[in-house]
Design a protein around this motif. Structure first.
Motif, PDB file in Angstrom:
ATOM      1  N   VAL A  36       0.836  -1.195   0.000  1.00 45.62           N
ATOM      2  CA  VAL A  36       0.000   0.000   0.000  1.00 45.62           C
ATOM      3  C   VAL A  36       0.874   1.250   0.000  1.00 45.62           C
ATOM      4  O   VAL A  36       0.611   2.219  -0.717  1.00 45.62           O
ATOM      5  CB  VAL A  36      -0.962   0.002   1.213  1.00 45.62           C
ATOM      6  N   GLU A  37       1.947   1.225   0.774  1.00 42.68           N
ATOM      7  CA  GLU A  37       2.846   2.372   0.852  1.00 42.68           C
ATOM      8  C   GLU A  37       3.518   2.649  -0.506  1.00 42.68           C
ATOM      9  O   GLU A  37       3.631   3.797  -0.925  1.00 42.68           O
ATOM     10  CB  GLU A  37       3.920   2.123   1.917  1.00 42.68           C
ATOM     11  N   GLU A  38       3.930   1.590  -1.196  1.00 46.91           N
ATOM     12  CA  GLU A  38       4.577   1.750  -2.501  1.00 46.91           C
ATOM     13  C   GLU A  38       3.601   2.308  -3.540  1.00 46.91           C
ATOM     14  O   GLU A  38       3.954   3.191  -4.324  1.00 46.91           O
ATOM     15  CB  GLU A  38       5.160   0.410  -2.968  1.00 46.91           C
ATOM     16  N   VAL A  39       2.374   1.809  -3.529  1.00 45.72           N
ATOM     17  CA  VAL A  39       1.356   2.323  -4.458  1.00 45.72           C
ATOM     18  C   VAL A  39       1.052   3.779  -4.135  1.00 45.72           C
ATOM     19  O   VAL A  39       0.921   4.611  -5.040  1.00 45.72           O
ATOM     20  CB  VAL A  39       0.062   1.473  -4.399  1.00 45.72           C
ATOM     21  N   THR A  40       0.972   4.101  -2.853  1.00 48.23           N
ATOM     22  CA  THR A  40       0.711   5.477  -2.440  1.00 48.23           C
ATOM     23  C   THR A  40       1.823   6.408  -2.909  1.00 48.23           C
ATOM     24  O   THR A  40       1.556   7.497  -3.419  1.00 48.23           O
ATOM     25  CB  THR A  40       0.539   5.560  -0.910  1.00 48.23           C
ATOM     26  N   ASP A  41       3.068   5.969  -2.754  1.00 41.20           N
ATOM     27  CA  ASP A  41       4.204   6.773  -3.212  1.00 41.20           C
ATOM     28  C   ASP A  41       4.148   6.986  -4.725  1.00 41.20           C
ATOM     29  O   ASP A  41       4.391   8.094  -5.212  1.00 41.20           O
ATOM     30  CB  ASP A  41       5.532   6.113  -2.831  1.00 41.20           C
ATOM     31  N   MET A  42       3.836   5.919  -5.464  1.00 43.96           N
ATOM     32  CA  MET A  42       3.771   6.031  -6.915  1.00 43.96           C
ATOM     33  C   MET A  42       2.637   6.970  -7.332  1.00 43.96           C
ATOM     34  O   MET A  42       2.817   7.835  -8.185  1.00 43.96           O
ATOM     35  CB  MET A  42       3.581   4.661  -7.569  1.00 43.96           C
ATOM     36  N   ARG A  43       1.481   6.817  -6.719  1.00 44.78           N
ATOM     37  CA  ARG A  43       0.351   7.705  -7.033  1.00 44.78           C
ATOM     38  C   ARG A  43       0.691   9.165  -6.737  1.00 44.78           C
ATOM     39  O   ARG A  43       0.340  10.053  -7.497  1.00 44.78           O
ATOM     40  CB  ARG A  43      -0.896   7.302  -6.237  1.00 44.78           C
ATOM     41  N   LYS A  44       1.383   9.387  -5.626  1.00 48.92           N
ATOM     42  CA  LYS A  44       1.762  10.750  -5.252  1.00 48.92           C
ATOM     43  C   LYS A  44       2.686  11.349  -6.306  1.00 48.92           C
ATOM     44  O   LYS A  44       2.486  12.484  -6.745  1.00 48.92           O
ATOM     45  CB  LYS A  44       2.442  10.750  -3.885  1.00 48.92           C
ATOM     46  N   GLU A  45       3.693  10.593  -6.716  1.00 43.66           N
ATOM     47  CA  GLU A  45       4.624  11.091  -7.734  1.00 43.66           C
ATOM     48  C   GLU A  45       3.908  11.324  -9.063  1.00 43.66           C
ATOM     49  O   GLU A  45       4.162  12.319  -9.748  1.00 43.66           O
ATOM     50  CB  GLU A  45       5.785  10.114  -7.923  1.00 43.66           C
ATOM     51  N   LEU A  46       3.003  10.440  -9.419  1.00 46.94           N
ATOM     52  CA  LEU A  46       2.230  10.615 -10.653  1.00 46.94           C
ATOM     53  C   LEU A  46       1.399  11.899 -10.573  1.00 46.94           C
ATOM     54  O   LEU A  46       1.383  12.703 -11.500  1.00 46.94           O
ATOM     55  CB  LEU A  46       1.329   9.402 -10.904  1.00 46.94           C
ATOM     56  N   ARG A  47       0.712  12.080  -9.458  1.00 47.46           N
ATOM     57  CA  ARG A  47      -0.146  13.259  -9.270  1.00 47.46           C
ATOM     58  C   ARG A  47       0.657  14.551  -9.350  1.00 47.46           C
ATOM     59  O   ARG A  47       0.219  15.530  -9.952  1.00 47.46           O
ATOM     60  CB  ARG A  47      -0.853  13.149  -7.914  1.00 47.46           C
ATOM     61  N   GLU A  48       1.847  14.553  -8.749  1.00 49.17           N
ATOM     62  CA  GLU A  48       2.704  15.741  -8.775  1.00 49.17           C
ATOM     63  C   GLU A  48       3.132  16.109 -10.198  1.00 49.17           C
ATOM     64  O   GLU A  48       3.511  17.247 -10.460  1.00 49.17           O
ATOM     65  CB  GLU A  48       3.954  15.506  -7.913  1.00 49.17           C
ATOM     66  N   ASN A  49       3.086  15.136 -11.096  1.00 51.02           N
ATOM     67  CA  ASN A  49       3.493  15.362 -12.482  1.00 51.02           C
ATOM     68  C   ASN A  49       2.300  15.399 -13.433  1.00 51.02           C
ATOM     69  O   ASN A  49       2.453  15.157 -14.629  1.00 51.02           O
ATOM     70  CB  ASN A  49       4.491  14.284 -12.914  1.00 51.02           C
ATOM     71  N   ASP A  50       1.111  15.673 -12.903  1.00 53.35           N
ATOM     72  CA  ASP A  50      -0.113  15.808 -13.701  1.00 53.35           C
ATOM     73  C   ASP A  50      -0.455  14.523 -14.458  1.00 53.35           C
ATOM     74  O   ASP A  50      -0.836  14.550 -15.624  1.00 53.35           O
ATOM     75  CB  ASP A  50       0.018  16.994 -14.665  1.00 53.35           C
ATOM     76  N   VAL A  51      -0.249  13.385 -13.784  1.00 57.09           N
ATOM     77  CA  VAL A  51      -0.552  12.080 -14.350  1.00 57.09           C
ATOM     78  C   VAL A  51      -1.545  11.389 -13.424  1.00 57.09           C
ATOM     79  O   VAL A  51      -1.420  11.469 -12.206  1.00 57.09           O
ATOM     80  CB  VAL A  51       0.728  11.224 -14.496  1.00 57.09           C
ATOM     81  N   LYS A  52      -2.537  10.717 -14.004  1.00 57.75           N
ATOM     82  CA  LYS A  52      -3.566  10.049 -13.211  1.00 57.75           C
ATOM     83  C   LYS A  52      -3.372   8.534 -13.268  1.00 57.75           C
ATOM     84  O   LYS A  52      -2.880   8.002 -14.257  1.00 57.75           O
ATOM     85  CB  LYS A  52      -4.950  10.392 -13.751  1.00 57.75           C
ATOM     86  N   MET A  53      -3.799   7.867 -12.209  1.00 56.10           N
ATOM     87  CA  MET A  53      -3.766   6.406 -12.156  1.00 56.10           C
ATOM     88  C   MET A  53      -5.104   5.928 -11.645  1.00 56.10           C
ATOM     89  O   MET A  53      -5.584   6.401 -10.623  1.00 56.10           O
ATOM     90  CB  MET A  53      -2.651   5.924 -11.226  1.00 56.10           C
ATOM     91  N   LYS A  54      -5.695   4.989 -12.390  1.00 59.25           N
ATOM     92  CA  LYS A  54      -6.962   4.410 -11.951  1.00 59.25           C
ATOM     93  C   LYS A  54      -6.884   2.898 -12.056  1.00 59.25           C
ATOM     94  O   LYS A  54      -6.338   2.362 -13.019  1.00 59.25           O
ATOM     95  CB  LYS A  54      -8.118   4.900 -12.824  1.00 59.25           C
ATOM     96  N   VAL A  55      -7.430   2.252 -11.051  1.00 60.80           N
ATOM     97  CA  VAL A  55      -7.584   0.807 -11.071  1.00 60.80           C
ATOM     98  C   VAL A  55      -9.049   0.563 -11.382  1.00 60.80           C
ATOM     99  O   VAL A  55      -9.924   0.967 -10.617  1.00 60.80           O
ATOM    100  CB  VAL A  55      -7.185   0.183  -9.720  1.00 60.80           C
ATOM    101  N   VAL A  56      -9.292  -0.069 -12.524  1.00 59.41           N
ATOM    102  CA  VAL A  56     -10.661  -0.237 -13.019  1.00 59.41           C
ATOM    103  C   VAL A  56     -10.844  -1.690 -13.440  1.00 59.41           C
ATOM    104  O   VAL A  56      -9.908  -2.321 -13.951  1.00 59.41           O
ATOM    105  CB  VAL A  56     -10.900   0.692 -14.238  1.00 59.41           C
ATOM    106  N   LYS A  57     -12.036  -2.204 -13.231  1.00 54.10           N
ATOM    107  CA  LYS A  57     -12.336  -3.561 -13.683  1.00 54.10           C
ATOM    108  C   LYS A  57     -12.116  -3.645 -15.191  1.00 54.10           C
ATOM    109  O   LYS A  57     -12.424  -2.708 -15.935  1.00 54.10           O
ATOM    110  CB  LYS A  57     -13.786  -3.926 -13.361  1.00 54.10           C
ATOM    111  N   ASN A  58     -11.606  -4.785 -15.638  1.00 50.27           N
ATOM    112  CA  ASN A  58     -11.305  -4.961 -17.058  1.00 50.27           C
ATOM    113  C   ASN A  58     -12.547  -4.820 -17.945  1.00 50.27           C
ATOM    114  O   ASN A  58     -12.458  -4.315 -19.058  1.00 50.27           O
ATOM    115  CB  ASN A  58     -10.625  -6.313 -17.289  1.00 50.27           C
ATOM    116  N   THR A  59     -13.691  -5.229 -17.440  1.00 46.82           N
ATOM    117  CA  THR A  59     -14.931  -5.081 -18.206  1.00 46.82           C
ATOM    118  C   THR A  59     -15.218  -3.613 -18.468  1.00 46.82           C
ATOM    119  O   THR A  59     -15.555  -3.223 -19.591  1.00 46.82           O
ATOM    120  CB  THR A  59     -16.116  -5.699 -17.423  1.00 46.82           C
TER     121      THR A  59
END
Length: 169
Positions: A36-59
């Motif tokens: 969870v901490e690693e994902v949080t760090d990655m999301r934070k860095e992505l957000r700081e660079n105007d990049v979004k991350m979403k986990v969405v069902k494949n359907t």
């Protein structure tokens, strides 16, 4: 399933399709195994660079991609999937650089594929793109190249002046 729940899911798919349609860069990754901490760090860095991350069902991903007119990524929508995307046209390499860094640091991340400016992109192409310096790095390289002739001229003038000083003594 109730009509309200179906309508809510359809609304989500429509909104996500609009975001994908506006995206200049889309990466599909498997992130399963990160803490969870690693994902949080990655999301934070992505957000700081105007990049979004979403986990969405494949359907939902398949439906949103179809509505957005994105073709060719369907085979990447298998297993645990996160979509990383940006609509920032100034630096479409940033998502690749960040994800590639995390992939190098954590063996569990796997880049499945992506799309850059409407063109399907393989994992290998994404890794090559990640090796290119960012906008700031490229600008500093340009400034250095532009300064080189002036700097070399200054060194030459100084060398001539120093040699004249030595010969005068």
């Amino acid at each position: 399933m109730s009509k309200a729940a179906i309508a809510e899911k359809e609304k989500f798919v429509d909104a996500f399709a609009e975001e994908l349609k506006a995206a200049k860069a889309i990466l599909v990754i498997d992130y399963l195994g990160l803490t969870v901490e690693e994902v949080t760090d990655m999301r934070k860095e992505l957000r700081e660079n105007d990049v979004k991350m979403k986990v969405v069902k494949n359907t939902y991903l398949r439906r949103a991609a179809a509505k957005a007119g994105i073709e060719g990524l369907e085979e990447t929508f298998v297993g645990p999937t996160a979509v990383i995307y940006t609509d920032n046209a100034e630096d479409i390499t940033e998502p690749a650089r960040i994800v590639s860094k995390y992939e190098d640091n954590y063996d569990v991340i796997d880049i499945k594929g992506g799309m850059l400016e409407g063109k399907l992109t393989s994992k290998e192409e994404i890794k090559e793109l990640a090796a290119i310096p960012g906008r700031e790095g490229l600008l500093s390289m340009l400034v250095s190249v532009l300064q080189a002739p002036v700097r070399n001229f200054a060194y030459a003038v100084k060398a001539v002046a120093d040699s004249k000083d030595e010969s005068a003594e």
